[in-house]
Scaffold this motif. Structure first.
Motif: not given
Length: 912
Positions: A541, A543, A566, A570
């Motif tokens: 998860i 970034h 997606e 997240l």
């Protein structure tokens, strides 16, 4: 607050009354003042009441009529004037008892006189304290107010002990509950940059009440130098007294039960019984009856306001608080809460307590609460007797702080370890915390890398995470994607050698990102390696992790829906886990996807959230400002877009962030292009090209500035340079199968053809671009292609076809709420109709450039409605109508209501 003000003004404009209801300090008085200020066409009569004066007869009426001169009273019959002057203490016999009926009639006649010239608005603050005689008189008037232009705007305290108030509001009455403030609003109100945990404490204690938050903030500011963040907030005397009134009449037993409830994280009646409060049920019932507690589902006990709990706890003797925490530590089963109570009971070094706290921190981390984990971890370190375990626990707490956005505290804790530890592993971990807590400003900690590498020596386990961060520095601070790629590859190799799967996955994800940027064919295989098992959930998860790179892969291949899905997945998980930096990045990246999809309002909302969170947590706001600039250019306002682009540049330059600087410059270039400043746009976007090519950009779908630069070059007389850029970009896009980029290049090539006079070729290219974007989900690009096609048709003299095409472009942009683009379409329609867009337009099609409220106001003005009539029909204030009308005049190039009506009717405008 703005929505409440508009709703109140709208209701008042229709002749009703408005009642603001809420607890002390929620902002009712501020709302009264704001609404009264909007009612400048009314005769506004005010009174502000107090409990201590509520038994003084006619005081409310005296205050309300203080601004009414004796000349008005002279218009009443003598017997009415006499009785009214006596009640108002303006002469006569003040000791005489005025007859009730004559006084009622006199007050009614007075209001008839006052409302004959203009509407009367009675503004009554703290209406619950209105004295009974005044309330009775106003109720008499309210029952007979039909046909009279009289309204009441009042605020009433909605909480126990708030008093009662008569039904003295002329119907219809709109009651508006004043909501509490959000965390962001309270943060902005305080105007201080306290750490997030402290701001959270203030918000939780205040319950979102602005007055309470300000008082708590002032008290904290006075004692900040000798206040520990783990301590309860200092309570000012003003709030102690306010809450103490509600607590003063309670029995000692109830207060002891309240103390236990205030110390527990989630008190229930059963927990209170287990913690030694044998009469808990009866004592809770007494507190409920006094408005102190409420019992919710599952017999959970909750204070009606968080400050009540704070006052109960702060006023208790230290020995009583210690006893309660001891009882709760032996009672609660949740490891996190039990550890918190144990830490308070045993403040000194104790390995058993430290281990319990450390386990509780791990539990909080697993639950996705890094801020809680950080606080527990710091307590665990403080309770650890031996230095080495304490350093490890401090580092773990620092890592949790960085994850939850407490960057300053994280760096401070890491430096504490560096000051005392000689262990290489601990020192490298500490250096990494310092790096990670720097965000985009990684160049500011450049000297840290050399020290960290020196501490790591030749240990692969320590070198792997450092090379991963060196990859970031090479790209952000040095502007070299090629060097960054070498560090990412090296990091993955070292991590695999050391068995560090987490670092290996992150390094592979970074490697894939750079390979996509460089247009390397192996990028997809690298991403698949990063996505393969095993991996940790928190890595997936992140970034910068493989799941985020998967979204980027979808985006490169024009699969916007998959990329959006997606990111939304997240974001959902990241919110649950409280990873702030990831949330900021995911939000502003999702905003860019929404811009492509033609959801401009949603993009603006996401960028605001991202920017607010970045600024609240001390992250560099540069990337969020860049996304804000794009969102404003797409669906907001070009002036705001330019301001956001300039701020994005400033932050990127201050951080020496070469990765986001060209993106910030792209935003400026786009705004200049939309304004028709083609030479300036070409200059700015040319700088973007030089920066990106220096970094090694080879995939034009990674940074979508190529079409804007080509258009700016073509429009500024550099068609040959534009054509060269288009051919180079096409070659790269064909090699990588980037269909949307090729369609954008068709639009740019059409503009080159148009500048060269080949209008047939321009039409052919633009029709192909429109067909492609019909098949792809890039709605704003479709609108741009249709806009350009309509302009070419107009230049060919095909006026009807131009109008049809431009109206299709307007339909696309209207659906997307792309306001700046709608203004460009409106100007193109003017041109297609043979009008000079620099002068007053003569086509009602231009109304399409207006916002929803502006177009409605314009339509009603064209029908001959007054501002007050428009406000009533649209349920807004008169000032809102005036502001919308001013913007409408500016956008449409007209100067009066007559011009606007002529424009709507398609007639020439005088002087145009």
């Amino acid at each position: 607050m703005g929505a409440l003000i508009s709703e109140a003004c709208s209701h008042l404009s229709r002749g009703g009354s408005v009642l603001f209801s809420g607890p002390t300090g929620i902002g009712k008085s501020t709302l009264l003042s704001a609404v009264a200020a909007e009612s400048d066409d009314h005769l506004v009569l005010r009174c502000s009441l107090a409990e201590s004066e509520s038994q003084l007869p006619f005081l409310g009426l005296i205050d309300l009529l203080a601004a009414v001169g004796d000349d008005v009273l002279e218009q009443l019959p003598e017997h009415e004037r006499t009785v009214l002057r006596s009640a108002l203490l303006r002469g006569g016999d003040p000791g005489a008892e005025p007859g009730l009926l004559p006084l009622r009639v006199a007050v009614l006649d007075l209001f008839r006189t006052l409302s004959a010239d203009r509407p009367v608005l009675l503004v009554i603050d703290d209406a619950q304290w209105l004295d009974p005689p005044s309330a009775e008189l106003l109720a008499f008037v309210a029952r007979r107010a039909t046909g009279l232009a009289i309204s009441v705007l009042a605020a009433v305290r909605a909480e126990p002990g708030g008093g009662s108030h008569a039904d003295f509001y002329p119907a219809p009455v709109l009651t508006l509950q004043v909501p509490v403030m959000t965390v962001a609003e309270v943060t902005a109100l305080l105007g201080r940059r306290w750490p997030r945990p402290v701001l959270s404490k203030i918000y939780e204690a205040s319950g979102g009440n602005p007055f309470f938050a300000l008082e708590l903030g002032r008290a904290l500011a006075e004692r900040e130098s000798h206040w520990d963040s783990e301590d309860p907030l200092p309570l000012p005397d003003s709030l102690r007294a306010l809450m103490g009134e509600r607590l003063g009449s309670l029995s000692p037993g109830v207060r002891r039960t309240l103390l236990t409830a205030s110390a527990a994280a989630r008190p229930t009646i059963n927990l209170l019984l287990q913690a030694g409060r044998e009469d808990a049920a009866d004592e809770v019932a007494e507190a409920v009856g006094n408005g102190i507690l409420e019992v919710t589902t599952g017999h959970v006990v909750r204070f009606t306001h968080p400050l009540l709990a704070a006052v109960v706890y702060a006023d208790a003797e230290p020995a009583d608080r210690l006893r309660v925490h001891t009882e709760l530590a032996a009672t609660v089963t949740d490891p996190v809460e039990r550890a918190r109570h144990l830490a308070i009971v045993a403040p000194g070094p104790d390995e058993g307590i430290a281990a319990t706290l450390s386990e509780a921190a791990a539990a909080a981390r697993r639950r996705g609460a890094p801020a809680v984990a950080a606080r527990l971890g710091r307590l665990a370190a403080d309770h650890t007797p031996a230095p080495d375990p304490a350093a490890d626990r401090r580092l773990t707490a620092a890592e949790d702080m960085a994850a939850s956005g407490e960057f300053v505290a994280a760096r401070d804790l890491a430096h504490e370890v560096l000051a005392v530890s000689a262990d290489p592993a601990q020192r490298v971990r500490a250096w990494i915390v310092v790096m990670d807590a720097s965000g985009q400003a990684i160049s500011e900690v450049g000297d840290v890398f050399s020290q960290a590498l020196k501490d790591a020596r030749d240990d692969p386990a320590l070198l792997a995470p450092l090379h991963y961060r060196l990859a970031w520095r090479a790209w952000l601070a040095e502007g070299s994607a090629t060097n960054a790629l070498q560090h990412a590859i090296r990091s993955a190799e070292l991590a695999a050698e050391a068995g560090d799967r987490r670092t290996e996955v992150m390094a592979l994800a970074k490697q894939a990102h750079i390979e996509f940027f460089l247009g390397r064919p192996e990028a997809e295989a690298t991403l698949l390696r990063a996505l393969s098992e095993p991996h940790e959930p928190r890595v997936m998860i992140d970034h910068n992790g493989p799941a985020f790179q998967k979204h980027r892969h979808h985006l490169l291949n024009d699969r916007l829906e998959e990329a959006r899905t997606e990111l939304r997945s997240l974001i959902y998980v990241v919110r649950q886990r409280g990873v702030v930096e990831s949330l900021v990045n995911l939000q502003h990246n999702l905003a860019r996807i929404e811009i492509h999809r033609g959801r401009c309002e949603r993009a603006l909302e996401l960028t605001r959230q991202s920017l607010r969170l970045a600024e609240d947590t001390g992250l560099s706001p540069g990337p969020s400002w860049y996304s804000m600039a794009l969102a404003e250019a797409a669906g907001g306002d070009l002036e705001r877009a330019m301001a956001a682009a300039e701020r994005a540049q400033r932050h990127s330059e201050d951080d020496r962030d070469l990765l986001f600087l060209p993106q910030a410059l792209h935003a400026e270039g786009l705004v200049r292009l939309m304004r028709g400043q083609y030479a300036d746009a070409a200059e700015v976007l040319g700088r973007v090209r030089r920066l990106e090519e220096r970094q090694g950009l080879m995939d034009p779908a990674m940074r979508r500035w190529h079409g804007d630069l080509a258009e700016a070059l073509a429009r500024s007389g550099n068609a040959d340079e534009a054509a060269d850029l288009i051919e180079l970009t096409r070659a790269r896009a064909r090699r990588l199968d980037r269909r949307s980029v090729l369609a954008v290049m068709d639009r740019a090539a059409a503009q080159v053809a148009e500048e060269r006079g080949d209008l047939d070729e321009a039409v052919r290219l633009l029709r192909h671009a429109v067909r492609t974007f019909n098949e792809l989900p890039f709605r704003l690009e479709e609108g741009r292609a249709r806009l350009t096609l309509g302009q070419v048709f107009a230049r060919r003299g095909e006026t009807q076809q131009a109008r049809l095409t431009l109206r299709e472009a307007r339909r696309v942009f209207s659906h997307a709420q792309a306001r700046p683009w709608l203004e460009l379409v409106a100007a193109a329609l003017d041109h297609a109709n043979g009008e000079d867009p620099a002068r007053a337009p003569a086509s009602y099609d231009l109304i399409g450039s207006l916002s929803d409220i502006e177009s409605k106001v314009a339509a009603l003005v064209a029908e001959g409605s007054t501002n007050r009539e428009i406000a009533a029909r649209l349920f807004v204030s008169v000032k809102t109508v005036e502001a919308a009308l001013t913007r409408t005049y500016r956008k449409l190039g007209v100067r009066s209501r007559v011009d606007l009506a002529r424009l709507a009717a398609g007639r020439p405008i005088a002087g145009a």
